[in-house]
Each structure stands twice: as structure tokens, then as C-alpha cells.
Motif scaffolding. Structure first.
Motif, PDB file in Angstrom:
ATOM      1  N   PRO A 147      -3.632  -0.711   4.963  1.00 52.40           N
ATOM      2  CA  PRO A 147      -3.864   0.687   4.589  1.00 52.40           C
ATOM      3  C   PRO A 147      -2.995   1.663   5.377  1.00 52.40           C
ATOM      4  O   PRO A 147      -2.494   2.643   4.817  1.00 52.40           O
ATOM      5  N   SER A 148      -2.825   1.404   6.671  1.00 52.02           N
ATOM      6  CA  SER A 148      -2.011   2.302   7.493  1.00 52.02           C
ATOM      7  C   SER A 148      -0.545   2.241   7.092  1.00 52.02           C
ATOM      8  O   SER A 148       0.137   3.263   7.025  1.00 52.02           O
ATOM      9  N   ALA A 149      -0.037   1.033   6.813  1.00 55.41           N
ATOM     10  CA  ALA A 149       1.353   0.903   6.385  1.00 55.41           C
ATOM     11  C   ALA A 149       1.573   1.604   5.055  1.00 55.41           C
ATOM     12  O   ALA A 149       2.590   2.292   4.858  1.00 55.41           O
ATOM     13  N   ALA A 150       0.608   1.459   4.140  1.00 61.37           N
ATOM     14  CA  ALA A 150       0.735   2.111   2.836  1.00 61.37           C
ATOM     15  C   ALA A 150       0.749   3.628   2.978  1.00 61.37           C
ATOM     16  O   ALA A 150       1.533   4.323   2.330  1.00 61.37           O
ATOM     17  N   LYS A 151      -0.134   4.156   3.832  1.00 61.94           N
ATOM     18  CA  LYS A 151      -0.176   5.613   4.041  1.00 61.94           C
ATOM     19  C   LYS A 151       1.139   6.121   4.627  1.00 61.94           C
ATOM     20  O   LYS A 151       1.655   7.175   4.225  1.00 61.94           O
ATOM     21  N   LEU A 152       1.696   5.389   5.585  1.00 58.95           N
ATOM     22  CA  LEU A 152       2.988   5.779   6.156  1.00 58.95           C
ATOM     23  C   LEU A 152       4.074   5.804   5.087  1.00 58.95           C
ATOM     24  O   LEU A 152       4.907   6.722   5.038  1.00 58.95           O
ATOM     25  N   LEU A 153       4.066   4.810   4.212  1.00 57.03           N
ATOM     26  CA  LEU A 153       5.098   4.709   3.188  1.00 57.03           C
ATOM     27  C   LEU A 153       5.013   5.873   2.197  1.00 57.03           C
ATOM     28  O   LEU A 153       5.988   6.585   1.968  1.00 57.03           O
TER      29      LEU A 153
END
Length: 381
Positions: free
Chosen positions: A300-306
């Protein structure tokens, strides 16, 4: 996960597309539309064989519905906070009585919800919550404090509130997850927040002795952090893929503008447009890849950053391809008339917040560093 759409999924997609094409135009006000969705069985597709939702759908069929909804002219959802955030949380942590009380009205589109998490001094650092809930002898909690950036609070019937029930606790400890009715005149005040775009999608919410019933405590007293984090895990699921449909439509508008203005002939801008397209495709493949892998702490954190950075860069591109005209009002605008933003201006201004709301980029990087890479934890003051 080998994620693909079966023939049954495509049949389901076609049914969804046909229903939306027939009913989405002239949908009326958003609350009426929610009830229309509920009556037709389109709310609660992801609740499985619980008996609380409407029709059931596989994960791939839920994706198909979300994508077709994003492509349709249907209005933005008012019930998604209850359906996609609270409902799966209650299914995981709620009592049978809580499920029986709250899930059917969500599935019917009759009760709308908002999220009482962020506070002026506890946004991305949610563990700093100061709103208090004191248990009273008559079987209620008395809630005092302030929440901010509360989406749809002005429309909601209920709010799920993260509050501190242990007055001596700090950080993640001593928090509880309460279901609070919004119809409490004199005890709850909602104040819209005017944004750069001129709209007021978010609100401040003030609790001045508001009451919540003890039986509406989810997960037990002091378990609020665990319940709240579980809810956030549901926040970036199927809806991420629908969000990307909207992103694709915005990107297509920017490309059309670049062609119309001739900006597409600038090799630097053309390279940026191609890069935006490629990154969006990559985000979709990554979302599909991770959708069937629950419990991946960093996903979830990687997706939000992207997507946060991607969407913000798209807003900047929307201005650049228009050149100087991007800073002007409509062609027929005069100083005596109300100034209305066009779509690209709205995109640019709203996207400035993409790297802040829903957990800032700094917070997401800290989560990945500590929970995935195992780096030393950040020192807290």
C-alpha cells in the motif's frame, strides 16, 4: 497471483456496463443514487457469502465493476467509505450485533459514513490522536476533540472515530474505534474547508461531548490502533484500479490538449507525456499483481508513493501543454463574474495535495524502511 479475467468475468463486466449505461445518466442527487445502487444489488460485492451484502462477486468481478463505474457518467460515490472501509473492518473485527445493525443499511445505500482519523496535530502521524472518549455509567462514551480533512462529513449519518480512551496512554496505546452518530445537534459541529479549487470536499468536525454507545465499540477498548490499521489496509484495494481509469482519462485529455496547442512537438514535453503513459501502465500491472497478496506490508505504501507523485506530475503537465493560457480564466470571463476553474486548472491545484493526504510521502517511505527493509526505527521526539 496470475491475475486475468475469465469469460464469466467479462459477462459480469458487460452486465455492469449495460446497467450503468441505462441508469447513470440523470442519476439525481448522490444519496438517491446510493439507494438506487443498493436496490439494484451493486453495493457490497466484496463481502462474500456473509448474508449482509447484495449480489456476490469474485475479486476479478469487483475490479470489473469498479473499472466500468469509473468509465461511466455515474456521479462520484457517497457511500464508498461505508462500503469499502467500514464494512470489511466490521466483517473482520465487529460483533454479530454490529454487523447486523450496520451492514444492511450500507448495502441498501441508506446510511452514509465518514472517517474520523486525522486531527490538526495528528495527520500522517496518526498515533498522535488527542480526541478523547470517556466511558460513562449509563453505557455511553463521551467524545471530545477535533477531526480534520473529514471527507463527506457534511453528508454522513455516522462517523467511525479513533479516540483515546486511556487518558494516560501515548502513541499507539490506549486508542479505541467507536461508531458515532452524526445527528447530535449541539454536540457535533461540521465546518466545510474551502480548498484552492474553490470546492469544499473536506470538513472540520468538532465533538463537544458527543455520545457513542458502548456496544458500538469495535474490537474492544484499547484495540483501536489494530482496528484502524486493518481498515487502512482495505483502503487501497480494488478502488486503486478504478482510480487509474480516471487517471487514464485525465492523461488522454492532456495529450489531446498537447496536440491541439502544438506542445506535442516539443521533444521534452513529448518525452514526459510518453513517460506518464508508461508509468500509468506499470502502476496498473503492479496493482493487479499485488491485489491478491493481502498482508504485504509495503505494497500500500509503495502504491501511494507511485500514484501520488505521478498524478502531481500530470497536473503540472496539464499546465505546461497549455502555455500561458493555463493561468487565464475562461475565454468569456470578466472580473465581475465568478471565476470558475476549468478541468486542467482543477487537476493542477487539487493534485498539489496528492503527496500529502492519505499519508505523506515521508510517512510512506518510513513505513517501507521500517516494516519492509528492517531499517532502524525513526526516533520520536
Amino acid at each position: 497471483m496470475d491475475f486475468g479475467f475469465t469469460a464469466e468475468d467479462e459477462t459480469f463486466r458487460a452486465e455492469a456496463r449495460e446497467w450503468l449505461a441505462t441508469h447513470a445518466e440523470g442519476a439525481g442527487d448522490r444519496r438517491t443514487w446510493e439507494r438506487h445502487l443498493g436496490k439494484a444489488g451493486w453495493i457490497g460485492l466484496g463481502w462474500g457469502e456473509t448474508g449482509y451484502g447484495n449480489r456476490t462477486a469474485t475479486l476479478t468481478q469487483q475490479v470489473a465493476w469498479a473499472e466500468e463505474y469509473a468509465r461511466s457518467p455515474a456521479p462520484p460515490r457517497s457511500g464508498h467509505i461505508g462500503e469499502n472501509l467500514l464494512a470489511p473492518t466490521l466483517l473482520a473485527h465487529g460483533t454479530d450485533d454490529q454487523k447486523s445493525r450496520f451492514l444492511p443499511p450500507i448495502a441498501a445505500g441508506d446510511e452514509l459514513w465518514c472517517q474520523g482519523y486525522s486531527e490538526p496535530d495528528a495527520g500522517s502521524d496518526l498515533a498522535g490522536v488527542r480526541t478523547t472518549a470517556v466511558r460513562e455509567p449509563q453505557g455511553t462514551y463521551r467524545i471530545t476533540g477535533q477531526k480534520i480533512w473529514t471527507s463527506l462529513a457534511h453528508e454522513a449519518d455516522w462517523c467511525f472515530v479513533l479516540a483515546r480512551t486511556d487518558p494516560g496512554s501515548r502513541r499507539h496505546h490506549g486508542l479505541s474505534f467507536l461508531l458515532v452518530p452524526m445527528d447530535q445537534p449541539g454536540r457535533i459541529e461540521v465546518r466545510p474547508i474551502r480548498q484552492l479549487t474553490g470546492t469544499s470536499d473536506f470538513n472540520e468536525v468538532f465533538f463537544d461531548g458527543a455520545r457513542a454507545r458502548v456496544e458500538h465499540l469495535v474490537g474492544g477498548e484499547g484495540a483501536g490502533w489494530r482496528v484502524a490499521m486493518s481498515l487502512l489496509g482495505f483502503e487501497r484495494g480494488v478502488s486503486t484500479l478504478a482510480q487509474q481509469i480516471g487517471f487514464a482519462q485525465e492523461l488522454a485529455d492532456v495529450v489531446r490538449t498537447a496536440v491541439a496547442t502544438g506542445a506535442v512537438h516539443d521533444p521534452v514535453l513529448r518525452d514526459r507525456l510518453v513517460r506518464q503513459w508508461a508509468e500509468l501502465r506499470t502502476m496498473r500491472f503492479n496493482a493487479l499483481r499485488t491485489l491478491g497478496r493481502p498482508g504485504d506490508a509495503g505494497a500500500p505504501s509503495a502504491a501511494k508513493l507511485l500514484w501520488g507523485g505521478w498524478h502531481q506530475r500530470l497536473g503540472e503537465l496539464a499546465m505546461q501543454v497549455r502555455g500561458a493560457a493555463a493561468s487565464a480564466g475562461p475565454v468569456d470571463w470578466t472580473p465581475s463574474a465568478p471565476y470558475e476553474l476549468d478541468a486542467s486548472q482543477h487537476l493542477f491545484l487539487f493534485s498539489r495535495a496528492d503527496t500529502i493526504y492519505g499519508g505523506s510521502d515521508q510517512i510512506q517511505r518510513t513505513i517501507i524502511a521500517e516494516r519492509v527493509l528492517g531499517l532502524p526505527r525513526e526516533l520520536k521526539g
